[in-house]
Design a protein around this motif. Sequence first.
Motif, PDB file in Angstrom:
ATOM      1  N   ALA A 118       0.803  -1.224   0.000  1.00 18.85           N
ATOM      2  CA  ALA A 118       0.000   0.000   0.000  1.00 18.85           C
ATOM      3  C   ALA A 118       0.837   1.277   0.000  1.00 18.85           C
ATOM      4  O   ALA A 118       0.569   2.198  -0.777  1.00 18.85           O
ATOM      5  CB  ALA A 118      -0.941   0.002   1.197  1.00 18.85           C
ATOM      6  N   ALA A 119       1.833   1.383   0.883  1.00 20.72           N
ATOM      7  CA  ALA A 119       2.598   2.629   0.997  1.00 20.72           C
ATOM      8  C   ALA A 119       3.936   2.363   1.672  1.00 20.72           C
ATOM      9  O   ALA A 119       4.049   1.491   2.541  1.00 20.72           O
ATOM     10  CB  ALA A 119       1.810   3.662   1.808  1.00 20.72           C
ATOM     11  N   THR A 120       4.940   3.126   1.268  1.00 17.73           N
ATOM     12  CA  THR A 120       6.250   3.004   1.896  1.00 17.73           C
ATOM     13  C   THR A 120       6.229   3.652   3.274  1.00 17.73           C
ATOM     14  O   THR A 120       5.354   4.471   3.582  1.00 17.73           O
ATOM     15  CB  THR A 120       7.336   3.688   1.050  1.00 17.73           C
ATOM     16  N   ALA A 121       7.209   3.295   4.080  1.00 18.25           N
ATOM     17  CA  ALA A 121       7.316   3.899   5.410  1.00 18.25           C
ATOM     18  C   ALA A 121       7.526   5.401   5.305  1.00 18.25           C
ATOM     19  O   ALA A 121       6.993   6.174   6.114  1.00 18.25           O
ATOM     20  CB  ALA A 121       8.462   3.245   6.185  1.00 18.25           C
ATOM     21  N   ALA A 122       8.304   5.830   4.305  1.00 18.58           N
ATOM     22  CA  ALA A 122       8.546   7.262   4.123  1.00 18.58           C
ATOM     23  C   ALA A 122       7.253   8.007   3.811  1.00 18.58           C
ATOM     24  O   ALA A 122       6.988   9.093   4.350  1.00 18.58           O
ATOM     25  CB  ALA A 122       9.565   7.480   3.010  1.00 18.58           C
ATOM     26  N   ASP A 123       6.419   7.423   2.947  1.00 17.32           N
ATOM     27  CA  ASP A 123       5.143   8.056   2.610  1.00 17.32           C
ATOM     28  C   ASP A 123       4.193   8.087   3.799  1.00 17.32           C
ATOM     29  O   ASP A 123       3.441   9.050   3.993  1.00 17.32           O
ATOM     30  CB  ASP A 123       4.484   7.331   1.438  1.00 17.32           C
ATOM     31  N   ILE A 124       4.214   7.038   4.617  1.00 17.04           N
ATOM     32  CA  ILE A 124       3.395   7.012   5.835  1.00 17.04           C
ATOM     33  C   ILE A 124       3.821   8.147   6.767  1.00 17.04           C
ATOM     34  O   ILE A 124       2.981   8.863   7.339  1.00 17.04           O
ATOM     35  CB  ILE A 124       3.515   5.657   6.551  1.00 17.04           C
ATOM     36  N   CYS A 125       5.141   8.331   6.920  1.00 14.00           N
ATOM     37  CA  CYS A 125       5.657   9.416   7.767  1.00 14.00           C
ATOM     38  C   CYS A 125       5.138  10.775   7.305  1.00 14.00           C
ATOM     39  O   CYS A 125       4.661  11.588   8.108  1.00 14.00           O
ATOM     40  CB  CYS A 125       7.190   9.433   7.727  1.00 14.00           C
ATOM     41  N   ILE A 126       5.250  11.015   6.006  1.00 18.04           N
ATOM     42  CA  ILE A 126       4.862  12.310   5.451  1.00 18.04           C
ATOM     43  C   ILE A 126       3.365  12.564   5.641  1.00 18.04           C
ATOM     44  O   ILE A 126       2.938  13.661   6.018  1.00 18.04           O
ATOM     45  CB  ILE A 126       5.249  12.388   3.959  1.00 18.04           C
ATOM     46  N   ALA A 127       2.548  11.534   5.375  1.00 17.85           N
ATOM     47  CA  ALA A 127       1.092  11.680   5.520  1.00 17.85           C
ATOM     48  C   ALA A 127       0.705  11.930   6.973  1.00 17.85           C
ATOM     49  O   ALA A 127      -0.158  12.771   7.264  1.00 17.85           O
ATOM     50  CB  ALA A 127       0.389  10.441   4.979  1.00 17.85           C
ATOM     51  N   LEU A 128       1.343  11.223   7.885  1.00 15.93           N
ATOM     52  CA  LEU A 128       1.051  11.424   9.300  1.00 15.93           C
ATOM     53  C   LEU A 128       1.421  12.835   9.751  1.00 15.93           C
ATOM     54  O   LEU A 128       0.644  13.505  10.437  1.00 15.93           O
ATOM     55  CB  LEU A 128       1.812  10.402  10.150  1.00 15.93           C
ATOM     56  N   GLU A 129       2.603  13.266   9.365  1.00 15.77           N
ATOM     57  CA  GLU A 129       3.040  14.604   9.767  1.00 15.77           C
ATOM     58  C   GLU A 129       2.095  15.674   9.214  1.00 15.77           C
ATOM     59  O   GLU A 129       1.734  16.626   9.922  1.00 15.77           O
ATOM     60  CB  GLU A 129       4.458  14.879   9.291  1.00 15.77           C
ATOM     61  N   LYS A 130       1.675  15.512   7.966  1.00 15.82           N
ATOM     62  CA  LYS A 130       0.772  16.486   7.355  1.00 15.82           C
ATOM     63  C   LYS A 130      -0.528  16.574   8.151  1.00 15.82           C
ATOM     64  O   LYS A 130      -1.030  17.679   8.435  1.00 15.82           O
ATOM     65  CB  LYS A 130       0.481  16.089   5.906  1.00 15.82           C
ATOM     66  N   GLY A 131      -1.082  15.412   8.517  1.00 14.10           N
ATOM     67  CA  GLY A 131      -2.320  15.409   9.291  1.00 14.10           C
ATOM     68  C   GLY A 131      -2.131  16.006  10.669  1.00 14.10           C
ATOM     69  O   GLY A 131      -2.942  16.830  11.120  1.00 14.10           O
ATOM     70  N   ILE A 132      -1.061  15.632  11.351  1.00 16.23           N
ATOM     71  CA  ILE A 132      -0.796  16.144  12.695  1.00 16.23           C
ATOM     72  C   ILE A 132      -0.625  17.652  12.691  1.00 16.23           C
ATOM     73  O   ILE A 132      -1.186  18.377  13.527  1.00 16.23           O
ATOM     74  CB  ILE A 132       0.453  15.451  13.293  1.00 16.23           C
ATOM     75  N   LYS A 133       0.148  18.141  11.733  1.00 19.08           N
ATOM     76  CA  LYS A 133       0.441  19.577  11.669  1.00 19.08           C
ATOM     77  C   LYS A 133      -0.807  20.408  11.388  1.00 19.08           C
ATOM     78  O   LYS A 133      -0.884  21.589  11.763  1.00 19.08           O
ATOM     79  CB  LYS A 133       1.491  19.840  10.584  1.00 19.08           C
ATOM     80  N   VAL A 148      -4.330   7.550   6.324  1.00 20.06           N
ATOM     81  CA  VAL A 148      -3.271   7.830   7.304  1.00 20.06           C
ATOM     82  C   VAL A 148      -3.267   9.316   7.665  1.00 20.06           C
ATOM     83  O   VAL A 148      -3.129   9.688   8.835  1.00 20.06           O
ATOM     84  CB  VAL A 148      -1.893   7.402   6.758  1.00 20.06           C
ATOM     85  N   GLU A 149      -3.416  10.172   6.660  1.00 23.23           N
ATOM     86  CA  GLU A 149      -3.444  11.610   6.930  1.00 23.23           C
ATOM     87  C   GLU A 149      -4.623  11.977   7.834  1.00 23.23           C
ATOM     88  O   GLU A 149      -4.480  12.779   8.776  1.00 23.23           O
ATOM     89  CB  GLU A 149      -3.533  12.391   5.623  1.00 23.23           C
ATOM     90  N   LYS A 150      -5.774  11.373   7.574  1.00 21.41           N
ATOM     91  CA  LYS A 150      -6.947  11.642   8.414  1.00 21.41           C
ATOM     92  C   LYS A 150      -6.711  11.156   9.841  1.00 21.41           C
ATOM     93  O   LYS A 150      -7.142  11.804  10.801  1.00 21.41           O
ATOM     94  CB  LYS A 150      -8.187  10.972   7.814  1.00 21.41           C
ATOM     95  N   GLN A 151      -6.022  10.040   9.962  1.00 18.97           N
ATOM     96  CA  GLN A 151      -5.697   9.565  11.301  1.00 18.97           C
ATOM     97  C   GLN A 151      -4.744  10.541  11.984  1.00 18.97           C
ATOM     98  O   GLN A 151      -4.835  10.798  13.186  1.00 18.97           O
ATOM     99  CB  GLN A 151      -5.044   8.177  11.222  1.00 18.97           C
ATOM    100  N   GLY A 152      -3.824  11.122  11.194  1.00 19.49           N
ATOM    101  CA  GLY A 152      -2.921  12.137  11.728  1.00 19.49           C
ATOM    102  C   GLY A 152      -3.667  13.362  12.239  1.00 19.49           C
ATOM    103  O   GLY A 152      -3.292  13.938  13.268  1.00 19.49           O
ATOM    104  N   ILE A 153      -4.712  13.753  11.535  1.00 13.90           N
ATOM    105  CA  ILE A 153      -5.537  14.887  11.974  1.00 13.90           C
ATOM    106  C   ILE A 153      -6.115  14.612  13.361  1.00 13.90           C
ATOM    107  O   ILE A 153      -6.064  15.465  14.259  1.00 13.90           O
ATOM    108  CB  ILE A 153      -6.668  15.148  10.952  1.00 13.90           C
ATOM    109  N   LEU A 154      -6.652  13.407  13.532  1.00 16.74           N
ATOM    110  CA  LEU A 154      -7.234  13.039  14.828  1.00 16.74           C
ATOM    111  C   LEU A 154      -6.171  12.941  15.918  1.00 16.74           C
ATOM    112  O   LEU A 154      -6.373  13.385  17.046  1.00 16.74           O
ATOM    113  CB  LEU A 154      -7.975  11.709  14.704  1.00 16.74           C
TER     114      LEU A 154
END
Length: 384
Positions: free
Chosen positions: A13-28, A362-368
């Motif tokens: 589904a996604a690389t670890a690097a892409d997961i990191c970026i999506a999470l950070e975007k949502g969190i920020k 993943v990004e939506k989870q980062g938002i939460l």
Amino acid sequence: MKILISPDKFKDAATAADICIALEKGIKSTFPEAVCTLKPLADGGEGTLESISLALNAQWISCLTQDPFFNPIEAKYLLLPEKKMAVIETARASGIELIKPENRNCMLTSSIGTGILIRDAIEKGATEIVLTVGGTATNDAAIGIASALGVRYFDKDGESLLPIGQNLRYIHKIDDSELVFNRNKVSFIIATDVENPFYGQKGAAHVFSRQKGADEESVLLLDSGLKNYASVLEKHTQINPQNITGSGAGGGIGGGVAALFGAKIISAADWIIKLNDIEKHISESQILITGEGKIDSQTWEGKLISRLLNLASNYQVPVIAICGTLQDVEKIAQQPNVMYATSILKSPMTLEKAIVETLDLVEKQGILLGKLMKKLKSSHEVGS
């Protein structure tokens, strides 16, 4: 708040690097003052080179090679000229993700493409080959790799054998007189977190070949082939791969390279964690966010995530775990420093749809998570 984001890949589904970026975007987006450190990790399979390249001053080398079905492809590996070291990921040329699920058949696949990469690295001056093993489409015990390096295999009638899984049971003789490198000048390290033996009920064929397209009859034939090849290897090298922990890694690649070329098998997770200085980053963080595609019983058996949890526990750093599929909840609840664990899926959906939407989920989870951590920070400040 200092947050370390350090997941493994979400397989297919996604690389670890892409997961990191999506999470950070949502969190920020909900917690802009958060200080995020991104450290994508891997366990020897897909994505390992990206994790290593972030930690080392390595050159990406592109090479024309072959996929598991002998088709021409280009694949990359890492070269560290000053250390005369090459880091080669078996998944790049011999990976299961190179083949559509309906076409997978490890009776007919070969690791020859990985051997071509190794040969190229040796020709470019590498004297230490680190082979990260995981995510292969093969069950050929590295006879493909060896063939690319000049080793030939023959049946009892003296006929040359194609280096594919189904031919393991026919191997009668090994001829390495035309090896393309000097054994005394090139060393091998196998980095994997698989501890399975070469053959048997816990061996490469019985545990891993079904996901590589083997039916029940093929599993038995492959296991028989591995047992035969182990016997031939022992006669040829005085080393029986069945006696080596982790020899079943990569469809027997671990054992094949260990017996033929004297490779040392090490923990990929421990190696990559050390390369990325993860312990230092955990000690300096207030929360660790980690995860992988599926959190289940195997997660706790010495795998990458379990090692991260142990380090976080040592420094009393709380952990948030995210994944695509969340299983073994009882075991997760027993982890003393896991503050929260969740799947990114918030509604029923097919696997195909989930794979396509992984990064958005993943990004939506980062938002939460950003909202949660911001609230925790505010509550802590009020309480102080």
